[in-house]
Scaffold this motif. Structure first.
Motif, PDB file in Angstrom:
ATOM      1  N   THR A 148       0.838  -1.192   0.000  1.00 37.41           N
ATOM      2  CA  THR A 148       0.000   0.000   0.000  1.00 37.41           C
ATOM      3  C   THR A 148       0.876   1.245   0.000  1.00 37.41           C
ATOM      4  OG1 THR A 148      -1.764  -1.141   1.221  1.00 37.41           O
ATOM      5  CG2 THR A 148      -1.785   1.269   1.251  1.00 37.41           C
ATOM      6  N   VAL A 149       0.575   2.175  -0.881  1.00 35.92           N
ATOM      7  CA  VAL A 149       1.324   3.425  -0.966  1.00 35.92           C
ATOM      8  C   VAL A 149       0.338   4.587  -0.856  1.00 35.92           C
ATOM      9  CG1 VAL A 149       2.852   4.866  -2.367  1.00 35.92           C
ATOM     10  CG2 VAL A 149       3.079   2.375  -2.447  1.00 35.92           C
ATOM     11  N   LEU A 150       0.649   5.530   0.037  1.00 36.32           N
ATOM     12  CA  LEU A 150      -0.193   6.704   0.229  1.00 36.32           C
ATOM     13  C   LEU A 150       0.579   7.968  -0.128  1.00 36.32           C
ATOM     14  CD1 LEU A 150      -1.720   5.935   3.768  1.00 36.32           C
ATOM     15  CD2 LEU A 150      -2.554   5.160   1.540  1.00 36.32           C
ATOM     16  N   ILE A 151      -0.118   8.945  -0.689  1.00 35.45           N
ATOM     17  CA  ILE A 151       0.447  10.275  -0.857  1.00 35.45           C
ATOM     18  C   ILE A 151       0.057  11.082   0.365  1.00 35.45           C
ATOM     19  CG2 ILE A 151       0.409  12.418  -2.187  1.00 35.45           C
ATOM     20  CD1 ILE A 151      -0.109  10.812  -4.668  1.00 35.45           C
ATOM     21  N   HIS A 152       1.058  11.612   1.063  1.00 34.20           N
ATOM     22  CA  HIS A 152       0.799  12.382   2.278  1.00 34.20           C
ATOM     23  C   HIS A 152       0.398  13.807   1.916  1.00 34.20           C
ATOM     24  CE1 HIS A 152       0.864  13.113   6.513  1.00 34.20           C
ATOM     25  NE2 HIS A 152       1.800  14.047   6.426  1.00 34.20           N
ATOM     26  N   TRP A 153      -0.072  14.533   2.920  1.00 35.14           N
ATOM     27  CA  TRP A 153      -0.528  15.914   2.812  1.00 35.14           C
ATOM     28  C   TRP A 153       0.154  16.623   1.638  1.00 35.14           C
ATOM     29  CZ3 TRP A 153       0.152  19.916   7.356  1.00 35.14           C
ATOM     30  CH2 TRP A 153      -0.705  20.996   7.144  1.00 35.14           C
ATOM     31  N   PRO A 154      -0.588  17.019   0.621  1.00 35.64           N
ATOM     32  CA  PRO A 154       0.025  17.324  -0.669  1.00 35.64           C
ATOM     33  C   PRO A 154       0.591  18.717  -0.854  1.00 35.64           C
ATOM     34  CG  PRO A 154      -2.347  17.542  -0.835  1.00 35.64           C
ATOM     35  CD  PRO A 154      -2.063  17.049   0.561  1.00 35.64           C
ATOM     36  N   ARG A 155       0.463  19.593   0.116  1.00 40.27           N
ATOM     37  CA  ARG A 155       0.914  20.954  -0.159  1.00 40.27           C
ATOM     38  C   ARG A 155       1.411  21.661   1.094  1.00 40.27           C
ATOM     39  NH1 ARG A 155      -2.012  23.340  -3.182  1.00 40.27           N
ATOM     40  NH2 ARG A 155      -3.507  21.742  -3.733  1.00 40.27           N
ATOM     41  N   GLU A 182      -0.526   4.112 -12.380  1.00 39.76           N
ATOM     42  CA  GLU A 182       0.219   3.220 -13.276  1.00 39.76           C
ATOM     43  C   GLU A 182       0.787   2.034 -12.515  1.00 39.76           C
ATOM     44  OE1 GLU A 182       4.032   3.420 -16.345  1.00 39.76           O
ATOM     45  OE2 GLU A 182       3.029   5.264 -15.700  1.00 39.76           O
ATOM     46  N   PHE A 183       1.363   2.306 -11.333  1.00 46.25           N
ATOM     47  CA  PHE A 183       1.898   1.211 -10.509  1.00 46.25           C
ATOM     48  C   PHE A 183       0.781   0.239 -10.133  1.00 46.25           C
ATOM     49  CE2 PHE A 183       5.513   4.034  -8.673  1.00 46.25           C
ATOM     50  CZ  PHE A 183       6.207   3.899  -9.866  1.00 46.25           C
ATOM     51  N   TYR A 184      -0.387   0.786  -9.798  1.00 52.66           N
ATOM     52  CA  TYR A 184      -1.518  -0.051  -9.395  1.00 52.66           C
ATOM     53  C   TYR A 184      -1.986  -0.929 -10.553  1.00 52.66           C
ATOM     54  CZ  TYR A 184      -6.224  -1.307  -7.836  1.00 52.66           C
ATOM     55  OH  TYR A 184      -7.365  -1.993  -7.506  1.00 52.66           O
ATOM     56  N   ARG A 185      -2.122  -0.325 -11.735  1.00 54.30           N
ATOM     57  CA  ARG A 185      -2.583  -1.104 -12.894  1.00 54.30           C
ATOM     58  C   ARG A 185      -1.590  -2.192 -13.275  1.00 54.30           C
ATOM     59  NH1 ARG A 185      -5.043   3.996 -14.755  1.00 54.30           N
ATOM     60  NH2 ARG A 185      -2.991   4.641 -15.530  1.00 54.30           N
ATOM     61  N   GLU A 186      -0.301  -1.927 -13.043  1.00 53.89           N
ATOM     62  CA  GLU A 186       0.730  -2.911 -13.365  1.00 53.89           C
ATOM     63  C   GLU A 186       0.876  -3.971 -12.282  1.00 53.89           C
ATOM     64  OE1 GLU A 186       4.181  -0.518 -13.875  1.00 53.89           O
ATOM     65  OE2 GLU A 186       3.635   0.145 -15.897  1.00 53.89           O
ATOM     66  N   GLY A 187       0.139  -3.818 -11.178  1.00 57.68           N
ATOM     67  CA  GLY A 187       0.222  -4.785 -10.095  1.00 57.68           C
ATOM     68  C   GLY A 187       1.445  -4.623  -9.220  1.00 57.68           C
ATOM     69  N   ARG A 188       2.113  -3.486  -9.320  1.00 57.32           N
ATOM     70  CA  ARG A 188       3.328  -3.270  -8.522  1.00 57.32           C
ATOM     71  C   ARG A 188       2.992  -2.854  -7.092  1.00 57.32           C
ATOM     72  NH1 ARG A 188       6.855   0.531 -12.409  1.00 57.32           N
ATOM     73  NH2 ARG A 188       8.374   0.342 -10.717  1.00 57.32           N
ATOM     74  N   VAL A 189       1.802  -2.335  -6.864  1.00 57.98           N
ATOM     75  CA  VAL A 189       1.322  -2.048  -5.510  1.00 57.98           C
ATOM     76  C   VAL A 189      -0.096  -2.578  -5.390  1.00 57.98           C
ATOM     77  CG1 VAL A 189       2.774  -0.006  -5.181  1.00 57.98           C
ATOM     78  CG2 VAL A 189       0.494   0.265  -6.157  1.00 57.98           C
TER      79      VAL A 189
END
Length: 209
Positions: free
Chosen positions: A1-8, A50-57
């Protein structure tokens, strides 16, 4: 699982030094993409898709996004976030954000349950006492933390509990909390009111008051 943290960076928050921090970055970081103030997180999200669609995450999500950034992400994304990690505060005090997440079937994972609720007994003593009453009615192995976690579980909210004691950690693990009988509707209503009071510091009214 990969999350993007508080973006700004937020220039309206006094301790943030948005322009200065951007200027101090090494050139190689600046060349990698636009500054966060220009919604660079949208490009990062496209990479995660893209990573998700490729099954990398296995899962992708966001952490500490506010309502505006979350709604913008929904408008721009091809793959919805599966997880939204945020302060438990939003459950009672940003219901529009919660409604938007639920409409897209995004799992909400709450943190700050321990420090924001359980350890704030002095901020709202009557609210804490209400959780204690519910716990006592459930048996000697149930405490305020367990009641709070059961209420979150019934609301389909995942949590990130904090515990240093192995026994406490085991007692409040998801599998253990799931064995506790569901809170009745009146207990659940009281538990939610008590947790909101503890988090806000505005105590429940006195009984009969």
């Amino acid at each position: 699982t990969v999350l993007i943290h508080w973006p700004r960076c937020r220039s309206d928050i006094s301790w943030m030094r948005c322009d200065e921090e951007e200027d101090e970055l090494p050139e190689r970081y600046k060349e990698a993409g636009p500054p966060p103030s220009l919604d660079a997180y949208l490009g990062s999200w496209k990479a995660l898709e893209e990573f998700y669609r490729e099954g990398r995450v296995a899962h992708i999500g966001v952490s500490n996004f506010d309502r505006a950034d979350t709604e913008k992400l929904f408008a721009e994304c091809d793959v919805d976030p599966q997880i939204f990690q945020g302060n438990a505060w939003i459950l009672w005090f940003d219901k529009a954000l919660v409604a938007a997440l639920r409409a897209r079937r995004v799992l909400i994972q709450a943190y700050n349950v321990e420090n924001g609720i359980i350890k704030r007994q002095t901020a709202a003593p009557r609210a804490y006492a209400a959780l204690e009453r519910i716990a006592r009615q459930r048996g000697r192995d149930v405490d305020v933390s367990t009641v709070a976690l059961r209420a979150f579980s019934q609301a389909d909210v995942a949590t990130i509990p904090r515990a240093a004691n192995p026994a406490h950690l085991a007692a409040n693990a998801p599998a253990a909390v799931a064995t506790l009988l569901p809170l009745a509707s009146d207990e659940l209503e009281l538990a939610n009111a008590a947790m909101a009071a503890l988090m806000s510091g505005r105590d429940l009214p006195e009984e009969g008051g």
